[in-house]
Design an enzyme around this catalytic site. Structure first.
Site, PDB file in Angstrom:
ATOM      1  N   ARG A 294       0.825  -1.215   0.000  1.00  0.00           N
ATOM      2  CA  ARG A 294       0.000   0.000   0.000  1.00  0.00           C
ATOM      3  C   ARG A 294       0.852   1.256   0.000  1.00  0.00           C
ATOM      4  O   ARG A 294       0.582   2.200  -0.737  1.00  0.00           O
ATOM      5  CB  ARG A 294      -0.981  -0.030   1.180  1.00  0.00           C
ATOM      6  N   TYR A 426      -5.955  -0.598  -7.321  1.00  0.00           N
ATOM      7  CA  TYR A 426      -5.361  -1.856  -6.818  1.00  0.00           C
ATOM      8  C   TYR A 426      -4.765  -1.710  -5.410  1.00  0.00           C
ATOM      9  O   TYR A 426      -4.643  -0.610  -4.910  1.00  0.00           O
ATOM     10  CB  TYR A 426      -4.448  -2.523  -7.842  1.00  0.00           C
ATOM     11  N   GLU A 427      -4.478  -2.817  -4.800  1.00  0.00           N
ATOM     12  CA  GLU A 427      -4.070  -2.857  -3.375  1.00  0.00           C
ATOM     13  C   GLU A 427      -5.124  -2.247  -2.469  1.00  0.00           C
ATOM     14  O   GLU A 427      -4.789  -1.639  -1.444  1.00  0.00           O
ATOM     15  CB  GLU A 427      -2.724  -2.158  -3.156  1.00  0.00           C
ATOM     16  N   GLY A 428      -6.390  -2.424  -2.808  1.00  0.00           N
ATOM     17  CA  GLY A 428      -7.478  -1.814  -2.043  1.00  0.00           C
ATOM     18  C   GLY A 428      -7.803  -0.466  -2.632  1.00  0.00           C
ATOM     19  O   GLY A 428      -6.963   0.441  -2.618  1.00  0.00           O
ATOM     20  N   GLN A 433      -9.377   2.146   1.413  1.00  0.00           N
ATOM     21  CA  GLN A 433      -8.373   2.754   2.305  1.00  0.00           C
ATOM     22  C   GLN A 433      -9.058   3.658   3.327  1.00  0.00           C
ATOM     23  O   GLN A 433      -8.715   3.655   4.510  1.00  0.00           O
ATOM     24  CB  GLN A 433      -7.374   3.595   1.492  1.00  0.00           C
TER      25      GLN A 433
END
Lengths: 561, 561
Positions: A294, A426-428, A433
């Site tokens: 992240r 991506y990555e949440g 977040q």
């Protein structure tokens, strides 16, 4: 325009903004002398400028493609990757026991920023491997570590993360990939994974997949997920890539940008895998990877922003058009072009400082500082979401500064905007977040948030700029208290603006700190941020304080009307 | 998801927000009965849904291409164009003397919105011809009118605008294309023009170019520019397309989006042209075309926003992921997804209302209302810039709502964002619009601005929502006074945020008016706008009031540091 690595600005942040000396003072990082760090940054800057940046456009024009089940990477990417691996940039922070340099994550972060600016689609490859190395260091058995880590650290092998399935995106708990014990301590992994960045390539000796899957009779949801290491080629007794595992790349996605990065649909058909960490504790192991990822993705936003800014500035300095107010005779002296450029620069500085601030907190936490641990946890979703928003905003302004040329692909301005778009997803997603921030990261009753606000308030007391910051910090404190008073469902409706308000205030703090050095240009940039951008925080807070109020008044039919 | 034409919302705006009945009351527009207008909107909606929308993706995947000097258009575009022409949508507002319907520009605007939503790249073609028809109606000789207008009005021939040259973009006055008298009343036009939208196609009987060029010995700058009509094929005695003129398409641009619209580099080699309007008064004639085109481009933003919103909403209603707060079980009930969707809807409504408000002012001005003329002039840059910003913002949110799928081209979400990006650039960048607003449009000492603010204030006195608007209007009045007190160079630094603040307040006014109807969904949407989005106006005004302060403190070296 060729990319110029911002080593000077990164060094300024380390020295004057984020207190990197505290990391250097930790015995764990005693090797990270300023000379060593400067040498690495300089060498990274050189490689990024000379080797990686020239690949960026080729990656866009000649996407990675799938040929007979094998991914063929974009022209020059193999050589670019080799340069990264040989320089040791995959493993700056990896454990020296397996060949890493053991240097602070802050140094990795700075190098990642430069690699991502030079060629985002290629940088994503070592970013994935860095995360995998960290996950294995924390959760793998010694046998796995000894077999895999030296090869990942050297860059001979590459790592991937396999979370997403068609029905399980943000909701990882919905995944259905199965892992059945083979009886010999290994597992047969079966299922389909999508959006696997760098799921294959033609320059690594082996690809090591970390795959989330369910054991037979595992509980539902995230509590029944385990993590497996599934190599493309099963290592033989000597640790060399051996027999092909039963997995394959089914297809590559046709994406808006980031064409140089093969985004794979992966099929596992009883592929041989090894359990990493405990049964049903896969999410914990994956989070080790994901938290650094992240930050890494937030940094990708900074990367693209810096590259797009340099690109737009070069155009603005060169392009003559109309009468201007300034001395250059080029459009850089039109007031609105200047406004855009300075806004870009101010946002980039804030986002860079935030990413390095978070990296420092991660390093201090690693060195045993519990407060830094809480700080890092709190800053992670902010750095991810804000960094990527800055990437998108700056890339968009870069197009605008180019005028009609911005819409023409040959210019390169559009590629930055297309490439960076995925970083908010991506990555949440950035929405995820924000939910993490107002949910898990406020579980401490706001302790980490208030500690941060105390710190900003203390730093803000000194001068005129600080005085501008003080009332906004007070308002943010109230907004945080308001958020804490709401139930979770209510918080989520105000989560994104809350996160963005925090980022704005943090950014103002970094600028105020930079101004304290007295450097005229930094003072001017700080004034720009605090007078023109900081007021936006009030509007964000007004939104945050709406919570979910009114959001459910409209029925699906109303929305469609 | 298939596009559904928003005839209901457009009709609501006409009836309740923008006072279209005032246009209908003008004797000039007595044919524009509600029945006629409704029939046109309904038929346009049907054609857009059934004929044009299915072409949108094909245009993206199969860009127009240049083959042996001839532009081959995207699959189905010829049929789509024919449907537009046969329905009379090129000439809804054209003079009935030449076959037009003579209906208000408001009707054209509504139809253009739907065409642009269905297929933006194709809609750009009739938009250009509409502007050309208007320019010829105002400035051409009767002979030219009689020859060209019936063929343009019927859609048999298409029109283009040729302003830009490589060294003359926003600075039109720098153009160098030459026009030399042939001695027979015609001119030989020589030069290169770039960014010519729909510079050629394979479905029109002829292409009519309006070209800005300089006569021999013309003064420099914009005062020495004349306008010429240069047909691709020179009409013969019967008015049929005859001999090929000496002009050609040199190349097509490779663009970020809008692939279905061929963007041409045009070369004129002594091409035969006819002077339109007076010598050296070409800019005035061009502005006739450009003002409507600016509204038309602002509407393109609304178009794409509506299409992207519908597309994202359909996905959100379908996609299951995670636990939600609402009844559908799909992601539409996640608070942050709802927040994004409602924001999109609120922005679209405001931008649509603004475009129709401007169109009504244009119609009233045509009918002789001088105050409406000033209002239209003031609203034009706001509608252009705000409409296109909404298009970009909503298309971007549309990607985000799709999560990972948003980055995959097959989904279609990315195309909206790529296509709409150019609208903030062409027909005068949004920065140029803002300079027009604080420059030329405040030349009246702010009369038009204050009249608008008076109107908003009067409308805002009624209820709770109105009461929320009042202090913001007061602040905008002060900000306008502040702007008027600055010299031009100083105004330009605050121009864009000033324009955006005005758009925010206008949008709030439209929402407040909509809420007066008492419809629960409209009240809720208005509350969203006034509580969550309107506060942003204060931040915009804070920026506007900075003027150009500090913008020249940073040297080019500082910017590059």
């Amino acid at each position: 325009m060729p990319y110029r690595a911002p080593v000077t600005d990164i060094t300024f942040c380390l020295d004057h903004i984020v207190g990197f000396d505290r990391v250097q003072a930790a015995s764990r990082f005693e090797d990270a002398t300023s000379d060593v760090v400067q040498a690495i940054l300089t060498e990274a800057g050189r490689i990024c400028e000379e080797v990686l940046a020239p690949l960026n456009r080729a990656g866009d024009l000649h996407p990675a493609r799938l040929e007979n089940g094998v991914v063929r990477t974009s022209p020059g990417f193999a050589e670019g990757y080799r340069a990264i691996a040989e320089a040791g940039f995959v493993a700056i922070s990896a454990d020296p026991a397996h060949g890493g340099l053991g240097l602070p994550h802050t140094v990795t972060t700075a190098v990642n920023e430069m690699m991502g600016a030079a060629c985002l689609s290629l940088e994503l490859n070592p970013l994935m491997t860095q995360g995998q190395i960290e996950a294995l260091e924390h959760h793998a058995t010694d046998a796995i570590k000894d077999l895999y880590l030296p090869r990942l650290v050297s860059g001979d092998w590459c790592g991937t993360m396999n979370l997403t399935e068609p029905q399980a995106g943000s909701d990882v708990g919905a995944l259905t990939t199965r892992a059945v014990p083979n009886g010999d301590g290994t597992y047969a992994v079966t299922g389909q994974k999508i959006y696997i960045s760098w799921g294959d390539n033609d320059f690594a000796g082996n690809i090591v997949h970390l795959v989330l899957a369910r054991l037979p009779d595992a509980p539902g949801g995230t509590k029944g997920i385990s993590l497996f290491l599934v190599p493309k080629k099963i290592p033989d007794a000597q640790g060399n890539p051996g027999m092909a595992n039963t997995l394959k790349v089914v297809s590559l996605e046709h994406k808006m940008g980031l064409h140089g990065s093969p985004t794979c649909v992966m099929q596992y058909d009883g592929a041989q895998g090894w359990l990493i960490g405990e049964e049903n504790k896969g999410m914990a192991a994956m989070f080790t990877m994901m938290n650094n990822a992240r930050l890494g993705v937030g940094v990708q936003g900074v990367s693209v922003a810096e590259a797009a800014y340099q690109h737009a500035l070069a155009y603005a300095l060169d392009r003559k058009q109309g009468r201007t107010e300034g001395p250059t005779g080029s459009i850089v002296d039109h007031a609105d072009v200047r406004r855009m450029l300075i806004e870009m620069k101010a946002e980039i500085f804030a986002a860079r400082a935030l990413s390095l601030d978070l990296a420092v907190a991660i390093d201090l936490a690693k060195a045993g500082d519990a407060e830094a641990q809480a700080r890092a946890a709190f800053l992670t979703p902010i750095a991810k979401a804000y960094g990527t928003e800055v990437g998108m905003k700056v890339a968009d302004r870069g197009i605008q500064i180019h005028g009609g040329m911005g819409f023409i692909e040959e210019t390169g301005a559009a590629q930055f905007a297309r490439d960076v778009r995925v970083t908010a997803i991506y990555e949440g997603t950035n929405g995820i977040q924000a939910m993490d921030l107002v949910g898990r990261k406020l579980m401490d009753g706001g302790a980490a948030a208030f500690a941060l606000l105390d710190e900003i308030e203390a730093a803000a007391s000194g001068d005129d700029l600080g005085a501008m910051l003080t009332p906004v910090v007070a308002a943010l404190r109230e907004t945080t208290q308001d958020m804490l008073a709401r139930d979770m469902a209510d918080r989520f409706g105000g989560a994104v603006p809350f996160l963005m308000a925090f980022a704005r205030v943090l950014g103002a703090q970094y600028h105020a700190k930079a101004a304290v050095t007295g450097d005229a240009a930094r003072v001017s940039l700080a004034q720009y941020h605090l007078t023109r951008l900081l007021p936006e925080a009030h509007a964000m807070m007004a939104q945050a304080r709406c919570g979910s109020g009114g959001l459910y008044d409209l029925s699906p039919d109303d929305l469609a009307a």
